[in-house]
Design a protein around this motif. Structure first.
Motif, PDB file in Angstrom:
ATOM      1  N   TYR A  58     -28.988  37.064  -2.436  1.00  0.00           N
ATOM      2  CA  TYR A  58     -27.565  36.953  -2.108  1.00  0.00           C
ATOM      3  C   TYR A  58     -27.333  35.682  -1.294  1.00  0.00           C
ATOM      4  O   TYR A  58     -26.234  35.386  -0.891  1.00  0.00           O
ATOM      5  CB  TYR A  58     -27.072  38.190  -1.349  1.00  0.00           C
ATOM      6  CG  TYR A  58     -27.975  38.607  -0.219  1.00  0.00           C
ATOM      7  CD1 TYR A  58     -27.787  38.128   1.064  1.00  0.00           C
ATOM      8  CD2 TYR A  58     -29.049  39.471  -0.447  1.00  0.00           C
ATOM      9  CE1 TYR A  58     -28.640  38.488   2.089  1.00  0.00           C
ATOM     10  CE2 TYR A  58     -29.901  39.837   0.567  1.00  0.00           C
ATOM     11  CZ  TYR A  58     -29.683  39.344   1.840  1.00  0.00           C
ATOM     12  OH  TYR A  58     -30.518  39.693   2.860  1.00  0.00           O
ATOM     13  N   CYS A 240     -31.763  50.182  -0.743  1.00  0.00           N
ATOM     14  CA  CYS A 240     -31.451  49.301   0.372  1.00  0.00           C
ATOM     15  C   CYS A 240     -32.393  48.113   0.397  1.00  0.00           C
ATOM     16  O   CYS A 240     -32.054  47.035   0.859  1.00  0.00           O
ATOM     17  CB  CYS A 240     -31.566  50.096   1.657  1.00  0.00           C
ATOM     18  SG  CYS A 240     -31.264  49.129   3.119  1.00  0.00           S
ATOM     19  N   GLY A 270     -27.441  50.138  -5.413  1.00  0.00           N
ATOM     20  CA  GLY A 270     -27.845  49.145  -4.430  1.00  0.00           C
ATOM     21  C   GLY A 270     -26.642  48.658  -3.646  1.00  0.00           C
ATOM     22  O   GLY A 270     -25.505  48.754  -4.101  1.00  0.00           O
ATOM     23  N   PHE A 271     -26.900  48.146  -2.450  1.00  0.00           N
ATOM     24  CA  PHE A 271     -25.795  47.606  -1.655  1.00  0.00           C
ATOM     25  C   PHE A 271     -26.333  46.574  -0.671  1.00  0.00           C
ATOM     26  O   PHE A 271     -27.523  46.523  -0.389  1.00  0.00           O
ATOM     27  CB  PHE A 271     -25.062  48.725  -0.900  1.00  0.00           C
ATOM     28  CG  PHE A 271     -25.805  49.189   0.330  1.00  0.00           C
ATOM     29  CD1 PHE A 271     -26.970  49.928   0.215  1.00  0.00           C
ATOM     30  CD2 PHE A 271     -25.354  48.861   1.609  1.00  0.00           C
ATOM     31  CE1 PHE A 271     -27.667  50.348   1.332  1.00  0.00           C
ATOM     32  CE2 PHE A 271     -26.049  49.271   2.736  1.00  0.00           C
ATOM     33  CZ  PHE A 271     -27.209  50.013   2.598  1.00  0.00           C
ATOM     34  N   ILE A 272     -25.439  45.775  -0.167  1.00  0.00           N
ATOM     35  CA  ILE A 272     -25.741  44.774   0.861  1.00  0.00           C
ATOM     36  C   ILE A 272     -24.762  45.066   1.991  1.00  0.00           C
ATOM     37  O   ILE A 272     -23.568  45.290   1.739  1.00  0.00           O
ATOM     38  CB  ILE A 272     -25.501  43.357   0.323  1.00  0.00           C
ATOM     39  CG1 ILE A 272     -26.328  43.096  -0.945  1.00  0.00           C
ATOM     40  CG2 ILE A 272     -25.781  42.306   1.383  1.00  0.00           C
ATOM     41  CD1 ILE A 272     -27.751  42.687  -0.744  1.00  0.00           C
ATOM     42  N   ASP A 275     -21.144  43.736   2.295  1.00  0.00           N
ATOM     43  CA  ASP A 275     -20.090  44.210   1.387  1.00  0.00           C
ATOM     44  C   ASP A 275     -19.184  45.235   2.055  1.00  0.00           C
ATOM     45  O   ASP A 275     -18.078  45.500   1.580  1.00  0.00           O
ATOM     46  CB  ASP A 275     -20.709  44.896   0.145  1.00  0.00           C
ATOM     47  CG  ASP A 275     -21.593  43.959  -0.657  1.00  0.00           C
ATOM     48  OD1 ASP A 275     -21.506  42.741  -0.456  1.00  0.00           O
ATOM     49  OD2 ASP A 275     -22.369  44.473  -1.480  1.00  0.00           O
TER      50      ASP A 275
ATOM     51  N   GLU B 233     -22.964  41.133 -10.723  1.00  0.00           N
ATOM     52  CA  GLU B 233     -22.824  41.889  -9.467  1.00  0.00           C
ATOM     53  C   GLU B 233     -21.910  43.089  -9.692  1.00  0.00           C
ATOM     54  O   GLU B 233     -20.905  42.992 -10.377  1.00  0.00           O
ATOM     55  CB  GLU B 233     -22.214  40.995  -8.385  1.00  0.00           C
ATOM     56  CG  GLU B 233     -23.276  40.289  -7.573  1.00  0.00           C
ATOM     57  CD  GLU B 233     -22.707  39.628  -6.321  1.00  0.00           C
ATOM     58  OE1 GLU B 233     -21.606  40.012  -5.870  1.00  0.00           O
ATOM     59  OE2 GLU B 233     -23.373  38.719  -5.815  1.00  0.00           O
ATOM     60  N   ARG B 234     -22.258  44.208  -9.071  1.00  0.00           N
ATOM     61  CA  ARG B 234     -21.522  45.466  -9.189  1.00  0.00           C
ATOM     62  C   ARG B 234     -21.491  45.996 -10.620  1.00  0.00           C
ATOM     63  O   ARG B 234     -20.585  46.702 -11.016  1.00  0.00           O
ATOM     64  CB  ARG B 234     -20.101  45.334  -8.632  1.00  0.00           C
ATOM     65  CG  ARG B 234     -20.109  45.099  -7.124  1.00  0.00           C
ATOM     66  CD  ARG B 234     -18.738  45.177  -6.503  1.00  0.00           C
ATOM     67  NE  ARG B 234     -18.862  45.046  -5.063  1.00  0.00           N
ATOM     68  CZ  ARG B 234     -19.236  43.909  -4.444  1.00  0.00           C
ATOM     69  NH1 ARG B 234     -19.493  42.828  -5.142  1.00  0.00           N
ATOM     70  NH2 ARG B 234     -19.349  43.902  -3.129  1.00  0.00           N
ATOM     71  N   ILE B 261     -31.452  45.821  -8.184  1.00  0.00           N
ATOM     72  CA  ILE B 261     -30.401  46.812  -7.910  1.00  0.00           C
ATOM     73  C   ILE B 261     -29.752  46.533  -6.559  1.00  0.00           C
ATOM     74  O   ILE B 261     -28.551  46.751  -6.374  1.00  0.00           O
ATOM     75  CB  ILE B 261     -30.938  48.261  -8.019  1.00  0.00           C
ATOM     76  CG1 ILE B 261     -29.778  49.254  -8.162  1.00  0.00           C
ATOM     77  CG2 ILE B 261     -31.840  48.626  -6.851  1.00  0.00           C
ATOM     78  CD1 ILE B 261     -30.205  50.662  -8.545  1.00  0.00           C
ATOM     79  N   VAL B 262     -30.529  46.002  -5.613  1.00  0.00           N
ATOM     80  CA  VAL B 262     -29.977  45.696  -4.292  1.00  0.00           C
ATOM     81  C   VAL B 262     -29.177  44.397  -4.344  1.00  0.00           C
ATOM     82  O   VAL B 262     -27.998  44.362  -3.976  1.00  0.00           O
ATOM     83  CB  VAL B 262     -31.102  45.584  -3.242  1.00  0.00           C
ATOM     84  CG1 VAL B 262     -30.529  45.228  -1.885  1.00  0.00           C
ATOM     85  CG2 VAL B 262     -31.898  46.876  -3.163  1.00  0.00           C
ATOM     86  N   VAL B 263     -29.841  43.328  -4.823  1.00  0.00           N
ATOM     87  CA  VAL B 263     -29.208  42.009  -4.810  1.00  0.00           C
ATOM     88  C   VAL B 263     -27.901  42.029  -5.602  1.00  0.00           C
ATOM     89  O   VAL B 263     -26.901  41.450  -5.193  1.00  0.00           O
ATOM     90  CB  VAL B 263     -30.179  40.967  -5.388  1.00  0.00           C
ATOM     91  CG1 VAL B 263     -29.484  39.637  -5.609  1.00  0.00           C
ATOM     92  CG2 VAL B 263     -31.364  40.798  -4.450  1.00  0.00           C
ATOM     93  N   LYS B 264     -27.906  42.705  -6.747  1.00  0.00           N
ATOM     94  CA  LYS B 264     -26.713  42.732  -7.601  1.00  0.00           C
ATOM     95  C   LYS B 264     -25.792  43.917  -7.307  1.00  0.00           C
ATOM     96  O   LYS B 264     -24.795  44.085  -7.985  1.00  0.00           O
ATOM     97  CB  LYS B 264     -27.144  42.778  -9.068  1.00  0.00           C
ATOM     98  CG  LYS B 264     -27.876  41.532  -9.545  1.00  0.00           C
ATOM     99  CD  LYS B 264     -28.146  41.609 -11.040  1.00  0.00           C
ATOM    100  CE  LYS B 264     -28.777  40.326 -11.557  1.00  0.00           C
ATOM    101  NZ  LYS B 264     -29.008  40.390 -13.015  1.00  0.00           N
ATOM    102  N   ARG B 265     -26.180  44.750  -6.355  1.00  0.00           N
ATOM    103  CA  ARG B 265     -25.372  45.945  -6.022  1.00  0.00           C
ATOM    104  C   ARG B 265     -25.084  46.765  -7.271  1.00  0.00           C
ATOM    105  O   ARG B 265     -23.925  47.131  -7.542  1.00  0.00           O
ATOM    106  CB  ARG B 265     -24.015  45.578  -5.404  1.00  0.00           C
ATOM    107  CG  ARG B 265     -24.051  44.913  -4.083  1.00  0.00           C
ATOM    108  CD  ARG B 265     -24.317  43.433  -4.160  1.00  0.00           C
ATOM    109  NE  ARG B 265     -23.709  42.755  -3.011  1.00  0.00           N
ATOM    110  CZ  ARG B 265     -24.015  41.537  -2.633  1.00  0.00           C
ATOM    111  NH1 ARG B 265     -24.926  40.827  -3.281  1.00  0.00           N
ATOM    112  NH2 ARG B 265     -23.396  41.001  -1.598  1.00  0.00           N
ATOM    113  N   LEU B 266     -26.109  47.017  -8.067  1.00  0.00           N
ATOM    114  CA  LEU B 266     -25.899  47.777  -9.299  1.00  0.00           C
ATOM    115  C   LEU B 266     -25.741  49.259  -8.998  1.00  0.00           C
ATOM    116  O   LEU B 266     -26.270  49.773  -8.018  1.00  0.00           O
ATOM    117  CB  LEU B 266     -27.095  47.580 -10.237  1.00  0.00           C
ATOM    118  CG  LEU B 266     -27.424  46.144 -10.615  1.00  0.00           C
ATOM    119  CD1 LEU B 266     -28.624  46.106 -11.560  1.00  0.00           C
ATOM    120  CD2 LEU B 266     -26.225  45.448 -11.242  1.00  0.00           C
ATOM    121  N   ARG B 267     -25.018  49.931  -9.849  1.00  0.00           N
ATOM    122  CA  ARG B 267     -24.974  51.393  -9.838  1.00  0.00           C
ATOM    123  C   ARG B 267     -25.584  51.859 -11.154  1.00  0.00           C
ATOM    124  O   ARG B 267     -25.228  51.354 -12.222  1.00  0.00           O
ATOM    125  CB  ARG B 267     -23.542  51.902  -9.693  1.00  0.00           C
ATOM    126  CG  ARG B 267     -23.426  53.429  -9.823  1.00  0.00           C
ATOM    127  CD  ARG B 267     -22.091  53.948  -9.314  1.00  0.00           C
ATOM    128  NE  ARG B 267     -20.951  53.318  -9.965  1.00  0.00           N
ATOM    129  CZ  ARG B 267     -20.427  53.686 -11.126  1.00  0.00           C
ATOM    130  NH1 ARG B 267     -20.940  54.700 -11.800  1.00  0.00           N
ATOM    131  NH2 ARG B 267     -19.377  53.048 -11.624  1.00  0.00           N
TER     132      ARG B 267
END
Lengths: 334, 334
Positions: A58, A240, A270-272, A275, B233-234, B261-267
């Motif tokens: 990121y 995470c 996933g999340f940062i 956000d 992302e997302r 999954i974290v870097v791209k905030r995937l679901r």
């Protein structure tokens, strides 16, 4: 003004070692118009430092010759800006250095608090990451079972304590019997499983006779695989970080995922932490409540001296920390 | 009344082969009080048949000596029940047989429609799976980019056509140049990438210069890994099945997942079509609208004869079908 800096001497392939860093010295540059010079007080040491060395995430990749970037708490020592004054305490993306000079707009003024280190631990990225991930992605409710890896780490310890405050049963995963005992006795987890003891899947199943509804994953790899095995239907997996995957050239995915995610209807996300910044006020109010009520113990692991930053990071990747790791570069001034 | 049945002769370890099945013959049992005897007309052939042979999933495992279970469209030929009459058309969990006898409460009466096969394809599990997964988990909006694997398969073909109807750009993944051409020309996908041609990650990236917002995964394994690389992302990953993983003893997880999954905030979320039954009316109304407006072509791949069911399943696992595969055991009576 003498300024020590820790520079990347060589990018690591596999395991990070001390020789990948080099200590240099230079003059600290005076601030130009609109800039401030900051004394670095406390630097946050994160597994993310290692992942930045693997390529763009990121943020831009960290390269050979770069001074390692770090989130830090600093004091303004020179100012050519209208918005910040000498003596102000700020948070900024600094580097592993005694001093950094940057535009005032890149530094965020912080309230004076009794203990600056709390701004990096429970009220910093660690506490916020635990809160936002658990609350907005995991959404646990009282009576549910929450599993968290790296339970003795900065984020994991807060995740478990928040989940306990919400009325959940909490099972940690950590490395070594002493750490596990510390997680149970000091942090109040219901159980903590030692992933180094072997047979993790079986041990985790034994610690979770009713399965798990939420898994907060800080490590990825085989631990994630074991956690997926104990997930209940409609379980939530909060992704995470994957600290087990950062310090290796041979990443491994959870082999059981494609099958289990369908059969168990799992949600994995996933999340940062950045956000979720718009919810930071709510988050900080909740954390303050739990700290003041004694439901969250503030755990910090402070390494003294800039020169020890490489070892602080190398040790963190090997899991030698208990609670939020940081490096103290200079004394608190307030 | 003579009743042919196809029984599991031996559970497969690795690849499913004809010798794992055996055709037997017995008398069809007469219905007891509250029961009906059904003539099996059309049987749904699904990758799930194979996964049931691997152990318990959302249903009990299929074992040696069992007749293979199947979702089927049947006609009532004898009734000792007040709720179903001879000649009624029903859906039921039958078995690979000419006739089954079961409690009337286990059979669901269906409306008479012009083509019974539509009840197994677009208005059956295939169409409903495509709709519920894409709409409730993927939530694509016009202008987004949707990638779907097994694009020439029963579910994938409907996923892509629904996404096109919603205004998305749609990229399929299928095996072999002819199938890919069929997906583009017959189903109207914007592009279709051949995973058998090698270099899938590169080919997929070329077909998705602006990345992908939604990936509907029917296969798992290496294809999933390639798709994760192009996610924006997302992005949302709908986990519907992992056909590449059912017919092997060495499942593989996506190695790049824990990092991306974290870097791209995937679901990433799994589902089973039955979980969404309360929305079936809305789903069927939408599907009917798209079929009648010509936005969805009903693709069916019907194999004739009960004795050919094993090969129909083996071929499906190898990807030889185009559209929803089913086996016709008896002629439509209506």
């Amino acid at each position: 003004m003498k300024n020590r800096q820790i520079v990347i001497a060589e990018l690591p392939g596999d395991t990070l070692r001390p020789e990948h860093f080099r200590l240099t010295e230079a003059e600290a540059p005076a601030p130009g118009e609109g800039e401030v010079q900051l004394r670095v007080i406390l630097m946050s040491i994160d597994a993310a430092n290692r992942s930045w060395m693997r390529g763009a995430t990121y943020r831009a990749a960290v390269k050979t010759g770069d001074t390692m970037p770090t989130y830090a708490i600093c004091e303004v020592v020179q100012s050519k800006s209208d918005t910040l004054a000498v003596g102000d305490i700020v948070a900024a993306e600094a580097t592993w250095s005694d001093y950094v000079t940057l535009p005032a707009s890149k530094a965020q003024k912080l309230p004076k608090v009794p203990q600056l280190s709390h701004l990096l631990s429970v009220y910093g990225v660690a506490g916020k990451t635990a809160y936002h991930g658990l609350i907005s992605i995991g959404r646990p409710v009282a009576g549910e079972i929450v599993v968290v890896s790296a339970a003795a780490g900065s984020v994991g310890g807060y995740v478990g304590q928040i989940a306990k405050a919400l009325g959940c049963r909490v099972v940690g995963i950590a490395g070594g019997p002493e750490k596990c005992r510390w997680v149970e006795e000091e942090l109040g987890f219901d159980a903590c499983v030692d992933y180094r003891a072997g047979g993790l899947s079986r041990a985790l199943a034994a610690a979770c006779p009713d399965g798990a509804d939420v898994y907060f994953d800080n490590v990825g790899g085989k631990v994630l695989e074991s956690a997926l095995n104990v997930m209940n239907e409609r379980g939530r997996v909060i992704c995470c970080g994957a600290v087990s995957q950062y310090d290796t050239d041979a990443p491994s995915g959870p082999r059981n995922l494609p099958g289990l995610i369908v059969v168990k209807r799992l949600r994995m996300e996933g999340f940062i932490v950045m956000d979720h910044a718009r919810d930071d006020d709510t988050c900080l109010r909740a954390l303050r409540h739990w700290v003041e009520s004694g439901q969250i113990k503030v755990t910090e692991d402070i390494v003294e001296g800039l020169e020890n930053a490489p070892q602080a990071l190398i040790g963190l990747l090997a899991g030698d920390n208990r609670g939020k790791r940081m490096v103290r570069v200079a004394a608190d001034q307030n």
